[in-house]
Design an enzyme around this catalytic site. Structure first.
Site, mmCIF file in Angstrom:
data_model
loop_
_atom_site.group_PDB
_atom_site.id
_atom_site.type_symbol
_atom_site.label_atom_id
_atom_site.label_comp_id
_atom_site.label_asym_id
_atom_site.label_seq_id
_atom_site.Cartn_x
_atom_site.Cartn_y
_atom_site.Cartn_z
ATOM 1 N N ARG A 28 -27.540 40.218 24.257
ATOM 2 C CA ARG A 28 -26.518 41.255 24.484
ATOM 3 C C ARG A 28 -26.483 41.686 25.957
ATOM 4 O O ARG A 28 -25.575 41.301 26.698
ATOM 5 C CB ARG A 28 -26.782 42.458 23.546
ATOM 6 C CG ARG A 28 -25.640 43.441 23.432
ATOM 7 C CD ARG A 28 -25.470 44.389 24.599
ATOM 8 N NE ARG A 28 -26.660 45.187 24.893
ATOM 9 C CZ ARG A 28 -26.781 45.930 25.975
ATOM 10 N NH1 ARG A 28 -25.808 45.967 26.886
ATOM 11 N NH2 ARG A 28 -27.886 46.628 26.208
ATOM 12 N N ASP A 29 -27.485 42.421 26.387
ATOM 13 C CA ASP A 29 -27.468 42.917 27.778
ATOM 14 C C ASP A 29 -27.494 41.728 28.734
ATOM 15 O O ASP A 29 -26.832 41.736 29.785
ATOM 16 C CB ASP A 29 -28.698 43.812 28.019
ATOM 17 C CG ASP A 29 -28.506 44.795 29.156
ATOM 18 O OD1 ASP A 29 -27.614 44.577 29.985
ATOM 19 O OD2 ASP A 29 -29.262 45.784 29.223
ATOM 20 N N HIS A 49 -36.345 50.873 29.010
ATOM 21 C CA HIS A 49 -35.366 49.790 29.213
ATOM 22 C C HIS A 49 -35.149 49.703 30.721
ATOM 23 O O HIS A 49 -34.395 50.490 31.289
ATOM 24 C CB HIS A 49 -34.087 50.176 28.454
ATOM 25 C CG HIS A 49 -32.915 49.263 28.642
ATOM 26 N ND1 HIS A 49 -32.347 48.566 27.599
ATOM 27 C CD2 HIS A 49 -32.181 48.945 29.727
ATOM 28 C CE1 HIS A 49 -31.313 47.860 28.032
ATOM 29 N NE2 HIS A 49 -31.181 48.083 29.322
ATOM 30 N N HIS A 100 -34.139 47.738 34.145
ATOM 31 C CA HIS A 100 -33.571 46.636 34.923
ATOM 32 C C HIS A 100 -34.458 46.471 36.161
ATOM 33 O O HIS A 100 -35.093 47.424 36.618
ATOM 34 C CB HIS A 100 -32.102 46.935 35.264
ATOM 35 C CG HIS A 100 -31.218 46.779 34.060
ATOM 36 N ND1 HIS A 100 -30.482 45.655 33.815
ATOM 37 C CD2 HIS A 100 -31.007 47.600 32.994
ATOM 38 C CE1 HIS A 100 -29.828 45.778 32.659
ATOM 39 N NE2 HIS A 100 -30.134 46.953 32.143
ATOM 40 N N CYS A 139 -25.325 45.170 33.762
ATOM 41 C CA CYS A 139 -24.202 45.840 33.123
ATOM 42 C C CYS A 139 -22.948 45.623 33.972
ATOM 43 O O CYS A 139 -22.966 45.863 35.182
ATOM 44 C CB CYS A 139 -24.482 47.332 32.977
ATOM 45 S SG CYS A 139 -23.086 48.242 32.308
ATOM 46 N N ASN A 185 -32.356 42.773 33.140
ATOM 47 C CA ASN A 185 -33.544 43.478 32.648
ATOM 48 C C ASN A 185 -34.775 42.723 33.127
ATOM 49 O O ASN A 185 -34.711 41.543 33.444
ATOM 50 C CB ASN A 185 -33.563 43.452 31.106
ATOM 51 C CG ASN A 185 -32.429 44.226 30.515
ATOM 52 O OD1 ASN A 185 -31.335 43.713 30.392
ATOM 53 N ND2 ASN A 185 -32.680 45.462 30.161
HETATM 54 P P1 HMG Z 1 -10.965 53.104 25.541
HETATM 55 O O1 HMG Z 1 -9.961 52.273 26.277
HETATM 56 O O2 HMG Z 1 -11.155 54.513 25.998
HETATM 57 O O3 HMG Z 1 -10.708 53.092 23.961
HETATM 58 O O4 HMG Z 1 -12.334 52.344 25.595
HETATM 59 P P2 HMG Z 1 -9.479 53.501 23.096
HETATM 60 O O5 HMG Z 1 -10.046 54.074 21.845
HETATM 61 O O6 HMG Z 1 -8.486 54.272 23.881
HETATM 62 O O7 HMG Z 1 -8.826 52.067 22.741
HETATM 63 C C1 HMG Z 1 -8.232 51.246 23.712
HETATM 64 C C2 HMG Z 1 -8.155 49.815 23.197
HETATM 65 O O8 HMG Z 1 -9.475 49.308 22.950
HETATM 66 C C3 HMG Z 1 -7.419 49.683 21.870
HETATM 67 O O9 HMG Z 1 -6.833 48.374 21.843
HETATM 68 C C4 HMG Z 1 -8.542 49.716 20.864
HETATM 69 O O10 HMG Z 1 -8.210 49.079 19.659
HETATM 70 C C5 HMG Z 1 -9.606 48.929 21.573
HETATM 71 P P3 HMG Z 1 -5.300 48.120 22.261
HETATM 72 O O11 HMG Z 1 -4.533 49.008 21.337
HETATM 73 O O12 HMG Z 1 -5.177 48.529 23.707
HETATM 74 O O13 HMG Z 1 -5.137 46.658 22.040
HETATM 75 N N1 HMG Z 1 -10.973 49.293 21.130
HETATM 76 C C6 HMG Z 1 -11.872 48.419 20.645
HETATM 77 N N2 HMG Z 1 -11.822 47.083 20.436
HETATM 78 C C7 HMG Z 1 -12.916 46.501 19.932
HETATM 79 N N3 HMG Z 1 -14.062 47.180 19.608
HETATM 80 C C8 HMG Z 1 -14.152 48.503 19.803
HETATM 81 C C9 HMG Z 1 -13.011 49.166 20.328
HETATM 82 N N4 HMG Z 1 -12.771 50.457 20.642
HETATM 83 C C10 HMG Z 1 -11.524 50.521 21.125
HETATM 84 N N5 HMG Z 1 -15.272 49.148 19.494
HETATM 85 C C11 HMG Z 1 -14.526 51.807 24.762
HETATM 86 C C12 HMG Z 1 -13.514 52.905 25.037
HETATM 87 C C13 HMG Z 1 -15.873 52.440 24.471
HETATM 88 C C14 HMG Z 1 -14.055 50.965 23.595
HETATM 89 C C15 HMG Z 1 -14.580 50.914 26.036
HETATM 90 O O14 HMG Z 1 -14.845 51.715 27.131
HETATM 91 C C16 HMG Z 1 -15.630 49.852 25.940
HETATM 92 O O15 HMG Z 1 -15.527 48.886 25.169
HETATM 93 N N6 HMG Z 1 -16.704 49.977 26.730
HETATM 94 C C17 HMG Z 1 -17.792 49.037 26.615
HETATM 95 C C18 HMG Z 1 -18.623 49.084 27.792
HETATM 96 C C19 HMG Z 1 -19.831 48.186 27.594
HETATM 97 O O16 HMG Z 1 -19.951 47.442 26.632
HETATM 98 N N7 HMG Z 1 -20.760 48.267 28.564
HETATM 99 C C20 HMG Z 1 -21.948 47.491 28.503
HETATM 100 C C21 HMG Z 1 -22.898 47.955 27.450
HETATM 101 S S1 HMG Z 1 -23.809 49.417 27.895
HETATM 102 C C22 HMG Z 1 -25.102 48.839 28.877
HETATM 103 O O17 HMG Z 1 -25.153 47.679 29.217
HETATM 104 C C23 HMG Z 1 -26.190 49.802 29.212
HETATM 105 C C24 HMG Z 1 -27.471 49.583 28.376
HETATM 106 O O18 HMG Z 1 -27.967 48.268 28.533
HETATM 107 C C25 HMG Z 1 -28.526 50.578 28.830
HETATM 108 C C26 HMG Z 1 -28.687 50.572 30.350
HETATM 109 O O19 HMG Z 1 -29.133 49.592 30.924
HETATM 110 O O20 HMG Z 1 -28.267 51.575 30.940
HETATM 111 C C27 HMG Z 1 -27.219 49.823 26.899
HETATM 112 MG MG MG Z 2 -29.146 47.593 30.169
#
Ligand code: HMG
Ligand code: MG
Length: 306
Positions: free
Chosen positions: A15-16, A211, A213, A244, A253
């Site tokens: 995933r990450d 966690h 990086h 990320c 990581n």
């Molecule tokens: P948004 O644009 O504010 O969402 O995104 P919305 O509710 O307004 O919806 C907009 C569009 O997204 C719509 O589609 C929804 O259907 C779709 P459209 O009508 O435009 O075709 N949508 C989705 N589609 C699939 N799955 C969903 C979903 N939700 C809405 N769940 C949202 C908000 C959270 C969805 C967006 O910002 C997003 O996907 N962000 C993901 C960011 C991400 O994955 N980042 C990496 C992971 S975190 C990380 O790596 C950190 C971590 O490792 C810890 C660390 O190291 O810090 C965990």
């Molecule tokens: Mg991370």
């Protein structure tokens, strides 16, 4: 304090690690990676995320990957679900393909919350609350990832108080355990310990994980600093994959191979076969056309060839 005698590692490589890959990675390769990790003794694997494919295209094959993995008893498979849409997608599969644990992910810094999940910290908690309740109602475990617990790519240093506030909010909505994440790898041991202590004010030590990086090469020493506080759950990424997409310049990581080498050298058990893990790291690195980003892997492979 006496160090823990055993450490539980969650490999977040699928995933990450892979979420940030620009080149397409076939679902079959991701599935094979999960198989190799579990064969190497990993008992917790973060498999994929149910996020918007517009935001993170690499995770668009989430359902295919969850469908394809051959589950091994005793292994916990987790996925990221930032909202109800994500949870519903994860649970639209047959029950045998459900994740064992879902992860909601928030940030200790406002700016990163906006960049990563497009809402404020307060709004994110409002979004997570029904996700957490629905998952727990179905018997699915819930973890909360807390990003930017020492530093933020947009705001700079993050105060431990901000971490404590987020940990409390997570606790209040029913999150069972939390990850203290150094998203951009800027943390040094005392700062990481302060973030850990702020979290430990709200969660028991068995419910807190690190966690880290490895952007600044501090992840191993930050792991040791956390072990000194009794923390014994950590996330790492095979072959040091990842980063990320919303934290520019942040590298992957810490490599699981390097963490396992350190822990085994300290007499701390992980249940992981380092040789098999190194092979898993070589497998995914070859698929990506590069060398594993792990010093222990490199050194031990040179030794093998000798
Ligand atoms: P948004 O644009 O504010 O969402 O995104 P919305 O509710 O307004 O919806 C907009 C569009 O997204 C719509 O589609 C929804 O259907 C779709 P459209 O009508 O435009 O075709 N949508 C989705 N589609 C699939 N799955 C969903 C979903 N939700 C809405 N769940 C949202 C908000 C959270 C969805 C967006 O910002 C997003 O996907 N962000 C993901 C960011 C991400 O994955 N980042 C990496 C992971 S975190 C990380 O790596 C950190 C971590 O490792 C810890 C660390 O190291 O810090 C965990
Ligand atoms: Mg991370």
């Amino acid at each position: 304090m006496k160090l823990p005698s055993r450490v539980q590692l969650i490999d977040v490589g699928p995933r990450d690690g892979l979420q940030n890959e620009k080149q397409p990675v076939a679902a079959e390769v991701k599935i094979e990676l999960v198989h190799r990790l579990q064969a190497a003794g990993l008992t917790e694997i973060e498999v994929t995320s149910y996020v918007s494919p517009k935001w993170v295209p690499q995770m668009a094959d989430n359902a295919q990957v969850m469908h394809g993995i051959r589950r091994q008893p005793g292994v916990r498979y987790s996925v990221l679900t930032p909202n109800m849409k994500g949870l519903e997608a994860a649970l639209s599969a047959p029950r045998v393909e459900w994740p064992d644990e879902i992860v909601v992910f928030g940030s200790a810094s406002e700016a990163f919350s906006q960049k990563n999940i497009n809402c404020s910290i307060a709004e994110s908690i409002e979004r997570f609350a029904p996700v957490v309740a629905a998952a727990r109602e179905k018997g699915i475990a819930v973890r909360g990832a807390m990003s930017c617990t020492v530093g933020c790519p947009y705001e700079g240093e993050v105060a431990p108080e901000a971490v404590g506030r987020l940990a409390k909010l997570m606790k209040d909505i029913g999150v069972e355990r939390v990850d203290v994440a150094d998203t951009i790898g800027v943390g040094t041991p005392r700062k990481v310990q302060a973030a850990m202590e702020a979290t430990l004010a709200h969660f028991g030590v068995d419910a807190v994980s690190g966690h880290f990086h490895d952007t600044y090469g501090q992840a191993l020493v930050n792991t040791l600093a956390s072990l000194e506080l009794g923390v014994w759950n950590f996330q790492s990424s095979v072959a040091g994959l990842g980063g990320c997409p919303y934290a520019k310049g942040a590298t992957g990581n810490v490599a699981t191979e390097d963490v396992v080498y350190m822990l085994h050298g300290m007499g701390i058990a992980t249940g992981i076969d380092l040789d098999a893990l190194i092979d898993a790291g070589v497998y995914i690195s070859q698929a990506l056309g590069r060398e594993p980003n792990s010093r222990a892997s490199k050194a031990l492979r040179v030794k093998r060839g000798a």
